[in-house]
Design a protein around this motif. Structure first.
Motif, short mmCIF file in Angstrom:
data_model
loop_
_atom_site.label_atom_id
_atom_site.label_comp_id
_atom_site.label_asym_id
_atom_site.label_seq_id
_atom_site.Cartn_x
_atom_site.Cartn_y
_atom_site.Cartn_z
N VAL A 45 -5.91 5.29 -11.47
CA VAL A 45 -5.73 6.02 -10.21
C VAL A 45 -7.08 6.38 -9.60
O VAL A 45 -7.30 6.22 -8.39
N ILE A 46 -8.01 6.84 -10.44
CA ILE A 46 -9.35 7.18 -9.93
C ILE A 46 -10.03 5.94 -9.36
O ILE A 46 -10.62 5.97 -8.26
N GLY A 47 -9.94 4.82 -10.10
CA GLY A 47 -10.55 3.59 -9.60
C GLY A 47 -9.90 3.10 -8.32
O GLY A 47 -10.58 2.59 -7.43
N PHE A 48 -8.59 3.26 -8.21
CA PHE A 48 -7.86 2.78 -7.03
C PHE A 48 -8.19 3.62 -5.79
O PHE A 48 -8.33 3.08 -4.69
N LEU A 49 -8.31 4.93 -5.97
CA LEU A 49 -8.49 5.82 -4.82
C LEU A 49 -9.96 6.04 -4.44
O LEU A 49 -10.24 6.52 -3.35
N LYS B 140 -11.21 -5.74 -4.77
CA LYS B 140 -11.21 -6.10 -6.19
C LYS B 140 -11.16 -4.89 -7.11
O LYS B 140 -10.34 -4.85 -8.03
N PRO B 141 -12.00 -3.83 -6.90
CA PRO B 141 -11.87 -2.64 -7.77
C PRO B 141 -10.51 -1.98 -7.67
O PRO B 141 -10.00 -1.45 -8.66
N ARG B 142 -9.90 -2.00 -6.49
CA ARG B 142 -8.57 -1.40 -6.34
C ARG B 142 -7.54 -2.18 -7.14
O ARG B 142 -6.65 -1.60 -7.76
N HIS B 143 -7.66 -3.51 -7.14
CA HIS B 143 -6.71 -4.33 -7.90
C HIS B 143 -6.91 -4.14 -9.41
O HIS B 143 -5.94 -4.15 -10.17
N VAL B 144 -8.17 -3.99 -9.85
CA VAL B 144 -8.42 -3.71 -11.26
C VAL B 144 -7.82 -2.35 -11.64
O VAL B 144 -7.26 -2.18 -12.72
N GLY B 145 -7.95 -1.38 -10.73
CA GLY B 145 -7.31 -0.09 -10.96
C GLY B 145 -5.80 -0.22 -11.07
O GLY B 145 -5.15 0.45 -11.89
N ARG B 146 -5.23 -1.11 -10.26
CA ARG B 146 -3.79 -1.36 -10.34
C ARG B 146 -3.39 -1.91 -11.72
O ARG B 146 -2.36 -1.54 -12.27
N VAL B 147 -4.24 -2.78 -12.27
CA VAL B 147 -3.97 -3.32 -13.61
C VAL B 147 -3.95 -2.21 -14.64
O VAL B 147 -3.07 -2.14 -15.51
N ALA B 148 -4.94 -1.30 -14.58
CA ALA B 148 -4.99 -0.19 -15.53
C ALA B 148 -3.77 0.71 -15.40
O ALA B 148 -3.18 1.14 -16.41
N ILE B 149 -3.36 0.99 -14.17
CA ILE B 149 -2.16 1.81 -13.96
C ILE B 149 -0.94 1.12 -14.55
O ILE B 149 -0.10 1.73 -15.21
N GLY B 150 -0.83 -0.20 -14.33
CA GLY B 150 0.32 -0.95 -14.86
C GLY B 150 0.38 -0.91 -16.38
O GLY B 150 1.45 -0.70 -16.96
N LEU B 151 -0.77 -1.09 -17.04
CA LEU B 151 -0.79 -1.01 -18.51
C LEU B 151 -0.39 0.39 -18.98
O LEU B 151 0.36 0.54 -19.96
N GLY C 194 -6.24 -6.18 2.97
CA GLY C 194 -7.49 -5.53 3.31
C GLY C 194 -7.79 -5.68 4.79
O GLY C 194 -7.07 -6.36 5.53
N GLU C 195 -8.86 -5.05 5.24
CA GLU C 195 -9.20 -5.07 6.67
C GLU C 195 -9.45 -6.49 7.15
O GLU C 195 -8.94 -6.91 8.19
N GLU C 196 -10.24 -7.26 6.40
CA GLU C 196 -10.54 -8.62 6.81
C GLU C 196 -9.30 -9.50 6.76
O GLU C 196 -9.06 -10.30 7.68
N ASP C 197 -8.49 -9.37 5.71
CA ASP C 197 -7.25 -10.15 5.61
C ASP C 197 -6.29 -9.77 6.73
O ASP C 197 -5.60 -10.64 7.28
N GLY C 198 -6.24 -8.48 7.06
CA GLY C 198 -5.36 -8.05 8.15
C GLY C 198 -5.76 -8.66 9.48
O GLY C 198 -4.91 -9.09 10.27
N ARG C 199 -7.09 -8.73 9.72
CA ARG C 199 -7.57 -9.33 10.96
C ARG C 199 -7.25 -10.83 10.98
O ARG C 199 -6.82 -11.37 12.01
N ARG C 200 -7.45 -11.50 9.85
CA ARG C 200 -7.17 -12.94 9.80
C ARG C 200 -5.67 -13.21 9.96
O ARG C 200 -5.27 -14.20 10.59
N TYR C 201 -4.85 -12.34 9.40
CA TYR C 201 -3.39 -12.45 9.54
C TYR C 201 -3.00 -12.46 11.02
O TYR C 201 -2.21 -13.30 11.47
N VAL C 202 -3.54 -11.51 11.79
CA VAL C 202 -3.21 -11.42 13.22
C VAL C 202 -3.71 -12.66 13.95
O VAL C 202 -3.01 -13.21 14.82
#
Length: 561
Positions: free
Chosen positions: A119-123, A129-140, A398-406
């Motif tokens: 949670v600390i890493g995610f927030l 990438k760090p947010r996704h690694v934080g997600r992995v730790a939360i899942g475990l 993410g911000e860049e992916d959101g812009r590319r999506y649009v």
């Protein structure tokens, strides 16, 4: 109410376990998806490196289902031979037992630590990438917490006469137990979760040892059934990989089922713990499958080709070629697939635009019908891209992916509008010209041809701008909008001059001629919109094209603000 509370606690614990497994898988896929795919490609030199690669990758992903779907996609596109893909799957089946082995130990003390760190890493960061690694730790952490809660929640079940009577009915019905576990695993799409659930039941004394082994067989078969069913609508080549995995797991399960009584003492001698009995059998099951079938991967591949032979399929121009559903958990890769498919859509629209001028030159009614059919294919392709983008947007962008999506969604929509203009407007004008046997003057046809060539060149430029996002190319494309406007005015002046001369061809085709110019200009307008978001981000756009209004008193231009 006590029974209802027990059921809710068990269901909630299982749901938490499934969610933890999903968080680990999606976190790893989003953080390292491209690297994992490159690793699979690098390990496909021979059966042994393929087996090792599948074992390592699935040991991280904790999902042989995810690996199977990924390999199906590779095999369907001819990126990996079927026999090598099957060798990777054998390694993946062993790899998925690693997580079960680790989680079978009492690691409950790590649960709050992993959740807290995750949670600390995610927030604490906005980087993906760090947010996704934080997600992995939360899942475990959630997986470890769910196992502890599951052990507590199942304790009252041992005192429930109804539940114990139901299990008692399965004690000697091992085939039924295999079928039930297979269906349960297919439903939740996670053999790891089901094996851990069986481990918890066996450790609590709810399930007797032989029944636990039968349920583990079902979990393994169900784990192979899930990706095969998921690929039911895919190409034959993509379905052969999960079929090979399903066949081998089913064969090993059938071979092991009559000998559960002999296997049980050997497993208990290896580790007398009832808690780890199911997990050890799960590992032994997949290692045995690998030892038996790794030397036979070519035979299994041959058998799967016989079971699922190639079928002649007519080429459908409206069928997407690059929208890989197996990378939807990785938005960056999914957007890359959508970009490639949008270029395919642009090529289809480009073919329609190229053919449209030929219709006016040759007066060919069959060509009109061909373009109408091509527009139907463009519409289907557009709908497929739009649906794929919507599915991609359900994950966190993410911000860049959101812009590319649009950008991708906007450009595909404009390409679809271009196709509609060609089909609904230009071809209607062409049909009118053919029906009335009109003929353009040589000068008028030359003007249309030159104007059309310029718009076609701008379509090519727009596709390059969309792909490269190059600012200089984007500026060229926007500048072409002004040039097209000037070319339209020049073509109109030339046409009106011919009308004043009383040219009969120009008089009878006047409305068609001017409407074709207008529609081609509209097409160019749709194409140039791809440049504006790129220039806006770069700060290359002015706020308005209007000149500053003069001061009403002095008549001088007012100072800009």
């Amino acid at each position: 109410m006590h029974g209802v509370e027990t059921v809710l606690n068990v269901v909630g614990s299982v749901a938490l376990l499934l969610w933890g497994v999903r968080m680990v898988r999606t976190g790893l896929t989003r953080a390292f998806g491209a690297a994992l795919r490159r690793a699979i490609a690098a390990c496909s030199r021979n059966r042994f490196t393929a087996f090792a690669g599948g074992l390592a990758i699935t040991g991280l992903l904790q999902s042989s289902t995810a690996t199977a779907l990924l390999l199906s996609s590779f095999a369907g596109r001819g990126l990996i031979p079927l026999s090598i893909a099957f060798a990777v799957m054998l390694g993946a089946d062993v790899g998925t037992t690693i997580a079960a082995q680790v989680l079978s130990f009492d690691l409950g003390w790590m649960s709050p630590l992993l959740i807290g760190v995750g949670v600390i890493g995610f927030l604490s960061t906005e980087h993906d990438k760090p947010r996704h690694v934080g997600r992995v730790a939360i899942g475990l952490g959630l997986m470890l917490l769910s196992l502890r809660l599951l052990a507590i929640a199942t304790q009252p079940l041992r005192e429930s006469p109804a539940f114990m009577a139901a299990l008692q009915g399965l004690q000697d019905e091992y085939v039924i137990a295999v079928v039930l576990a297979t269906l349960a695993t297919w439903f939740v799409h996670s053999s790891l979760s089901v094996v851990l659930l069986i481990m918890s039941f066996a450790g609590s004394g709810i399930v007797e040892p032989k029944l636990a082994l039968a349920l583990v067989i079902g979990a393994n078969v169900g784990g192979a059934l899930a990706p095969y069913v998921a690929q039911a609508g895919a190409d034959v080549a993509a379905r052969r990989v999960p079929l090979a995995n399903l066949v081998t797991r089913a064969l090993v399960g059938l071979a092991a089922l009559p000998f559960l009584g002999l296997l049980l003492p050997a497993l208990q001698w290896l580790d007398p713990s009832t808690t780890r009995l199911a997990v050890n059998f799960h590992t032994a099951f997949n290692i045995a499958a690998a030892l038996v079938f790794l030397p036979l991967i070519d035979v299994i591949a041959w058998a799967c080709r016989r079971l699922l032979p190639d079928r002649p399929v007519a080429d459908d121009p409206g069928r997407p070629r690059h929208l890989d559903p197996n990378v939807l958990d990785s938005p960056t890769e999914a957007l890359g697939c959508a970009l490639r498919e949008t270029l395919n859509l642009g090529d289809r629209v480009g073919d329609m635009l190229r053919q449209s001028i030929e219709v006016f030159e040759r007066n060919d009614p069959k060509a009109v019908k061909a373009i109408e059919s091509a527009d139907d294919a463009v519409d289907r392709l557009y709908e497929a891209i739009k649906l794929y983008l919507i599915q991609t947007s359900r994950t966190e962008l993410g911000e860049e992916d959101g812009r590319r999506y649009v950008e991708i969604l906007t450009f595909t929509t404009n390409l679809e509008h271009v196709g509609d203009i060609i089909d609904k407007n230009l071809m209607e004008l062409a049909a009118k010209k053919i029906r009335n046997r009109y003929t353009f003057s040589p000068e008028g046809m030359a003007e249309l041809r030159a104007f059309h060539a310029r718009v076609q060149e701008n379509l090519r430029l727009a596709l390059n701008v969309f792909t490269t996002r190059d600012i200089s190319l984007a500026r060229r494309l926007v500048a072409e909008k002004t040039a097209i406007r000037e070319a339209e005015a020049h073509a109109a002046d030339s046409h009106f001059a011919r009308l004043r001369e009383g040219r009969p061809e120009s008089i009878e085709t006047s409305s068609i001629h001017m409407d074709v110019i207008r529609d081609l200009k509209r097409i160019n307008g749709h194409l140039t919109t791809v440049a504006y978001p790129i220039l806006e981000v770069a700060g290359e756009l002015a706020e308005t094209r209007l000149r500053t209004a003069p001061d009403p008193v002095t008549g001088q231009p007012a100072p800009s603000t």
